[in-house]
Motif scaffolding. Structure first.
Motif, PDB file in Angstrom:
ATOM      1  N   LEU A  62       0.670  -0.953   0.106  1.00 45.70           N
ATOM      2  CA  LEU A  62      -0.343  -0.269  -0.027  1.00 45.70           C
ATOM      3  C   LEU A  62       0.548   0.949   0.330  1.00 45.70           C
ATOM      4  N   VAL A  63       1.808   1.227   0.849  1.00 41.70           N
ATOM      5  CA  VAL A  63       2.499   2.033   1.097  1.00 41.70           C
ATOM      6  C   VAL A  63       3.399   2.563  -0.393  1.00 41.70           C
ATOM      7  N   LEU A  64       3.851   1.212  -0.886  1.00 37.04           N
ATOM      8  CA  LEU A  64       4.620   1.489  -2.557  1.00 37.04           C
ATOM      9  C   LEU A  64       3.159   1.969  -3.063  1.00 37.04           C
ATOM     10  N   VAL A  87       9.535  -3.461  -6.852  1.00 38.40           N
ATOM     11  CA  VAL A  87       9.730  -3.501  -5.683  1.00 38.40           C
ATOM     12  C   VAL A  87       9.059  -4.512  -4.602  1.00 38.40           C
ATOM     13  N   ALA A  88       7.866  -4.398  -5.524  1.00 36.13           N
ATOM     14  CA  ALA A  88       7.165  -5.386  -4.612  1.00 36.13           C
ATOM     15  C   ALA A  88       7.325  -6.839  -4.598  1.00 36.13           C
ATOM     16  N   THR A  90      10.439  -7.460  -4.763  1.00 38.19           N
ATOM     17  CA  THR A  90      11.287  -7.908  -4.458  1.00 38.19           C
ATOM     18  C   THR A  90      10.959  -8.083  -2.956  1.00 38.19           C
ATOM     19  N   ALA A  91      10.586  -7.113  -2.461  1.00 33.78           N
ATOM     20  CA  ALA A  91      10.371  -7.187  -1.156  1.00 33.78           C
ATOM     21  C   ALA A  91       9.596  -8.439  -0.347  1.00 33.78           C
ATOM     22  N   THR A  92       8.592  -8.919  -2.048  1.00 33.38           N
ATOM     23  CA  THR A  92       7.930 -10.324  -1.442  1.00 33.38           C
ATOM     24  C   THR A  92       8.336 -11.476  -1.375  1.00 33.38           C
ATOM     25  N   ALA A  93       9.958 -11.379  -1.963  1.00 35.57           N
ATOM     26  CA  ALA A  93      10.789 -12.419  -2.226  1.00 35.57           C
ATOM     27  C   ALA A  93      11.731 -12.811  -0.923  1.00 35.57           C
ATOM     28  N   LEU A  94      12.190 -11.785   0.033  1.00 41.96           N
ATOM     29  CA  LEU A  94      12.719 -11.106   1.005  1.00 41.96           C
ATOM     30  C   LEU A  94      12.321 -11.059   1.856  1.00 41.96           C
ATOM     31  N   PHE A  95      10.576 -11.271   2.349  1.00 42.24           N
ATOM     32  CA  PHE A  95      10.119 -11.275   3.179  1.00 42.24           C
ATOM     33  C   PHE A  95      10.110 -13.858   3.491  1.00 42.24           C
TER      34      PHE A  95
END
Length: 199
Positions: A62-64, A87-88, A90-95
């Protein structure tokens, strides 16, 4: 990735994409971006009212869309919007990757543990497969976004990513189903036999 919930998926995933595409065709990319921001805020409110909380990953998404979507509209530059999925992803992959640390429950087990019975190593390898998929999707989004027209990228974002993600998730889940522990397979056979034998 979320636990199955058709009503929530319709409101928070499918409809915002269709709304985005509709506004894009009607008024252009900036109106579509505004609709995506509005849909993201509405989806967060809907999720909070249904669940009483918003998980970190949806909140980050949401912030993105608010930040990058806002910059897209303010600066009249669609490149900010093109970067949002990357970016979303990538963040999910890291999560997902962080959930594979020692002592943590792999993300895939949290999502599918009630449906599948797998060995711990299978849950971890399955989660790492999702990490690889999300990194691949992040890179592919940039390749498409910077090598084709904006119109084609919008179509890829709305329709291509749905087909890509569903193909991977369904195929991967079917593959995991074949890796279930022996007792889980026996239980499934008993249930199937009981259904067949019913008058």
């Amino acid at each position: 990735m979320r636990e199955p919930n058709s009503e929530r998926s319709m409101w928070t995933d499918v409809l915002p994409l269709l709304l985005f595409f509709g506004f894009y065709k009607w008024k252009g990319i900036y109106a579509a971006t505004g609709s995506a921001i509005a849909a993201g805020i509405f989806g967060a409110i809907y999720r909070y009212r249904k669940e009483g909380k918003i998980e970190p990953l949806p909140l980050f998404t949401l912030v993105l869309i608010v930040v990058l979507g806002g910059l897209t509209i303010y600066l009249k530059d669609p490149r900010f919007l093109i970067w949002k999925p990357t970016v979303a992803y990538t963040a999910t992959a890291l999560f997902f990757a962080i959930s594979c640390r020692e002592g943590q429950t792999p993300m895939l087990e949290r999502l599918l543990g009630s449906s599948l019975k797998l060995a711990p190593a299978q849950w971890r390898s399955g989660t790492w497969a999702y990490v690889a998929y999300f990194f691949f999707a992040a890179l592919l989004n940039l390749v498409v976004g910077y090598s084709v027209s904006l119109d084609l990228w919008v179509k890829y974002k709305v329709f291509g990513t749905i087909v890509l993600s569903m193909t991977f998730m369904v195929g991967h889940t079917m593959w995991l189903s074949g890796k279930q522990l022996p007792e889980a397979a026996e239980d499934a056979e008993k249930v199937a036999d009981a259904i067949v034998s019913e008058p």
